[in-house]
Design an enzyme around this catalytic site. Structure first.
Site, PDB file in Angstrom:
ATOM      1  N   ASP A 122      -0.502  -3.698   0.617  1.00 17.89           N
ATOM      2  CA  ASP A 122       0.067  -2.360   0.533  1.00 17.89           C
ATOM      3  C   ASP A 122      -0.325  -1.741  -0.800  1.00 17.89           C
ATOM      4  OD1 ASP A 122       1.544  -2.538   3.007  1.00 17.89           O
ATOM      5  OD2 ASP A 122       2.838  -3.969   1.973  1.00 17.89           O
TER       6      ASP A 122
ATOM      7  N   ASP B  28      -0.996  -8.658   4.588  1.00 25.19           N
ATOM      8  CA  ASP B  28      -1.678  -7.368   4.430  1.00 25.19           C
ATOM      9  C   ASP B  28      -1.531  -6.923   2.967  1.00 25.19           C
ATOM     10  OD1 ASP B  28       1.015  -6.570   4.260  1.00 25.19           O
ATOM     11  OD2 ASP B  28       1.043  -6.025   6.386  1.00 25.19           O
TER      12      ASP B  28
ATOM     13  N   ASP C 113      13.094  -3.863  -2.967  1.00 22.36           N
ATOM     14  CA  ASP C 113      14.238  -4.731  -2.685  1.00 22.36           C
ATOM     15  C   ASP C 113      14.352  -5.927  -3.634  1.00 22.36           C
ATOM     16  OD1 ASP C 113      11.968  -5.809  -1.473  1.00 22.36           O
ATOM     17  OD2 ASP C 113      12.832  -5.939   0.532  1.00 22.36           O
TER      18      ASP C 113
HETATM   19  P1  ATP Z   1       5.212  -9.222   4.224  1.00 24.85           P
HETATM   20  O1  ATP Z   1       4.586 -10.468   3.772  1.00 24.85           O
HETATM   21  O2  ATP Z   1       6.171  -9.406   5.334  1.00 24.85           O
HETATM   22  O3  ATP Z   1       4.271  -8.064   4.452  1.00 24.85           O
HETATM   23  P2  ATP Z   1       6.159  -7.529   2.101  1.00 24.85           P
HETATM   24  O4  ATP Z   1       6.938  -7.884   0.869  1.00 24.85           O
HETATM   25  O5  ATP Z   1       4.805  -6.955   1.887  1.00 24.85           O
HETATM   26  O6  ATP Z   1       6.146  -8.819   2.993  1.00 24.85           O
HETATM   27  P3  ATP Z   1       6.713  -5.179   3.644  1.00 24.85           P
HETATM   28  O7  ATP Z   1       7.733  -5.024   4.698  1.00 24.85           O
HETATM   29  O8  ATP Z   1       5.277  -5.137   4.002  1.00 24.85           O
HETATM   30  O9  ATP Z   1       7.069  -6.551   2.928  1.00 24.85           O
HETATM   31  O10 ATP Z   1       7.042  -4.107   2.528  1.00 24.85           O
HETATM   32  C1  ATP Z   1       6.184  -3.876   1.414  1.00 24.85           C
HETATM   33  C2  ATP Z   1       7.022  -3.663   0.160  1.00 24.85           C
HETATM   34  O11 ATP Z   1       7.852  -2.490   0.317  1.00 24.85           O
HETATM   35  C3  ATP Z   1       8.003  -4.768  -0.151  1.00 24.85           C
HETATM   36  O12 ATP Z   1       7.402  -5.807  -0.855  1.00 24.85           O
HETATM   37  C4  ATP Z   1       9.057  -4.050  -0.967  1.00 24.85           C
HETATM   38  O13 ATP Z   1       8.632  -3.857  -2.277  1.00 24.85           O
HETATM   39  C5  ATP Z   1       9.117  -2.693  -0.285  1.00 24.85           C
HETATM   40  N1  ATP Z   1      10.139  -2.677   0.764  1.00 24.85           N
HETATM   41  C6  ATP Z   1       9.961  -2.908   2.088  1.00 24.85           C
HETATM   42  N2  ATP Z   1      11.104  -2.798   2.777  1.00 24.85           N
HETATM   43  C7  ATP Z   1      12.047  -2.481   1.877  1.00 24.85           C
HETATM   44  C8  ATP Z   1      13.450  -2.204   1.962  1.00 24.85           C
HETATM   45  N3  ATP Z   1      14.101  -2.275   3.126  1.00 24.85           N
HETATM   46  N4  ATP Z   1      14.088  -1.881   0.820  1.00 24.85           N
HETATM   47  C9  ATP Z   1      13.435  -1.818  -0.354  1.00 24.85           C
HETATM   48  N5  ATP Z   1      12.137  -2.059  -0.492  1.00 24.85           N
HETATM   49  C10 ATP Z   1      11.433  -2.385   0.593  1.00 24.85           C
HETATM   50 MG    MG Z   2       3.443  -6.239   3.420  1.00 22.81          MG
END
Ligand code: ATP
Ligand code: MG
Length: 437
Positions: free
Chosen positions: A65, A63, A143
């Protein structure tokens, strides 16, 4: 106040469009619509997180963000199809049919001890964190460096404050800031480290890796519902085997599924270990083939070892087999719920899958036909096949049900006919002569 030199950095390295491979053609139309509308209204608008990371890697993002300096209310004013969600931190969800683009306002910092909007526990865990800020503050709250790259819709450049582009290139998961502190703030980051390492085939930077061996216990205080969500991502996204092996390696699996972990390490655990691995492989295969997966099946496998052990004890103490199995499933599931909450809609069919394993050994009469009509038959049958493969059940048990499914109803009825003379007799225990006297 956090005065580590890193986090005061206010100027990003800007990677211009010709120097990276992220193109608009790979970004969903809905995400582009959101980005452009924000930009046209005078706001900053970036894609951040997994979207940028995955595109840099040539992978298809799950997705997109969006991060912006527009406040949630301002986002809502721009989009009719927008809902604000979240208590800990307000987020805007822009709906396009079933597709949702999540829009987050930049979060503020630096974190002050006495700042009322940022509340931590004595152990340093963040409870509330809802100050808006600018992008150069937002970045330090993310993170991993690989998750902290921002794609700017204004000129298609990528902004990198933390060396994320290099870490993506090198395949490294590296926490931003002091690793131990960041895990203490939010212990779920440990599971995220494992998940991204498993999914992307990245290694975890040594400084971010070391605390994984010793801080796992912190997961015990996390809300079981959040752990359930995270477990789904770990085990149902096509990299379950890798996730499992990492979690076992760091001693974290035992904190999530204590009974499964103990069974696997027990002397007689070999068959159960084989069963778990086959189930994980099977799940990954299904994901790769685009078939649906649910947590029901996998969680039933995780609990199966302890359930059968307990059921055996209950039977030996005189319990009826089915009751022993059901009681054990209840008890083990309840003890599992203390760690990870499994919603009822999964818990109930999970117990069905287990109970069906016993029904599969009854291959006669109307009862056998009813077994086939059970809503959990398909999942329970798949479970049975795995048990046969792992050596937990003789092959004949599964063969019977495999054949039965291929028959028309006429043949089915005759297949489940009790073999006259033999089965009947068996039912009645042999009459014993009363001992004289
Ligand atoms: P995915 O491919 O699973 O969607 P993602 O990196 O986009 O991976 P998400 O859970 O969608 O992960 O979160 C979006 C963004 O928000 C992350 O890339 C990170 O920058 C931030 N983020 C999410 N969870 C945390 C957390 N627990 N602590 C700090 N930053 C976070
Ligand atoms: Mg994501």
């Amino acid at each position: 106040m956090n005065d580590s030199p890193d986090t005061t950095r206010r100027v990003p390295v800007i990677i211009p469009r010709p120097e990276h491979n992220v193109s608009r053609a790979q970004i969903s139309n809905n995400a582009l619509k959101v980005l452009y509308r924000l930009k046209d209204a005078g706001f900053k608008a970036f894609i951040v997180g997994g979207g940028v990371r995955d595109l840099l890697l040539g992978r298809e993002p799950k997705d997109f963000d969006v991060a912006t300096d527009a406040h949630p209310e301002e986002v809502r004013r721009l989009f009719r199809n927008c809902r604000l969600i979240g208590r800990r931190f307000r987020l805007a969800h822009v709906h396009f049919g079933r597709d949702i683009i999540e829009v987050a306002t930049f979060r503020g910092g630096p974190v002050q001890e006495d700042e009322p909007h940022h509340v931590t526990t004595d152990e340093g865990r963040i409870l509330r964190d809802n100050v808006y800020g600018d992008i150069h503050e937002d970045v330090w709250r993310r993170d991993f460096t690989a998750n902290a790259l921002y794609y700017n819709i204004a000129d298609f450049s990528i902004w990198d404050y933390v060396g994320g582009a290099e870490d993506v290139r090198e395949g490294v998961m590296r926490l931003i800031g002091d690793p131990e502190e960041r895990y203490r703030e939010d212990p779920v980051r440990m599971l995220r480290a494992v998940r991204f390492a498993a999914k992307l085939g990245f290694r975890i930077d040594p400084a971010s890796e070391a605390p994984l061996f010793k801080l796992g216990e912190l997961l015990a205080v996390m809300p079981p519902a959040r752990l359930f969500d995270e477990c789904q991502k770990l085990f149902l996204s096509g990299h379950a085997v890798q996730s499992f092996e990492h979690l076992r390696h760091y001693g974290i699996f035992r904190l999530l599924f204590p009974t499964a972990d103990a069974e696997m390490d027990s002397l007689e655990g070999e068959v159960f270990r084989a069963l778990v691995l086959k189930a994980l492989e099977n799940t990954d295969r299904r994901v790769a083939e685009g078939k649906p997966v649910t947590p029901t099946f996998l969680f039933a496998v995780f609990l199966w070892g302890a359930v059968t052990r307990m059921a055996k004890e209950l039977r030996e103490a005189g319990g009826a087999p089915m009751q022993a199995l059901l009681d054990s499933a209840d008890t083990i599931l309840r003890s599992q719920q203390r760690h990870i909450s499994i919603p009822r809609r999964f818990g109930v069919p999970m117990k069905d899958i287990m109970a069906m394993q016993l029904r599969f050994t009854h291959q006669h009469g109307r009862r056998a036909l009813r077994t086939m009509e059970h809503p959990s038959f398909r999942a329970a049958y798949d479970f049975l096949l795995l048990r046969v493969e792992a050596g937990d059940e003789p092959a004949e048990t599964a063969e019977f049900w495999t054949k039965l499914q291929d028959m028309d109803s006429e043949h089915r009825r005759s297949a489940v006919q009790p073999k006259r003379g033999r089965t009947r007799k068996r039912r009645r225990p042999p009459r014993r002569k009363r001992p004289a006297g």
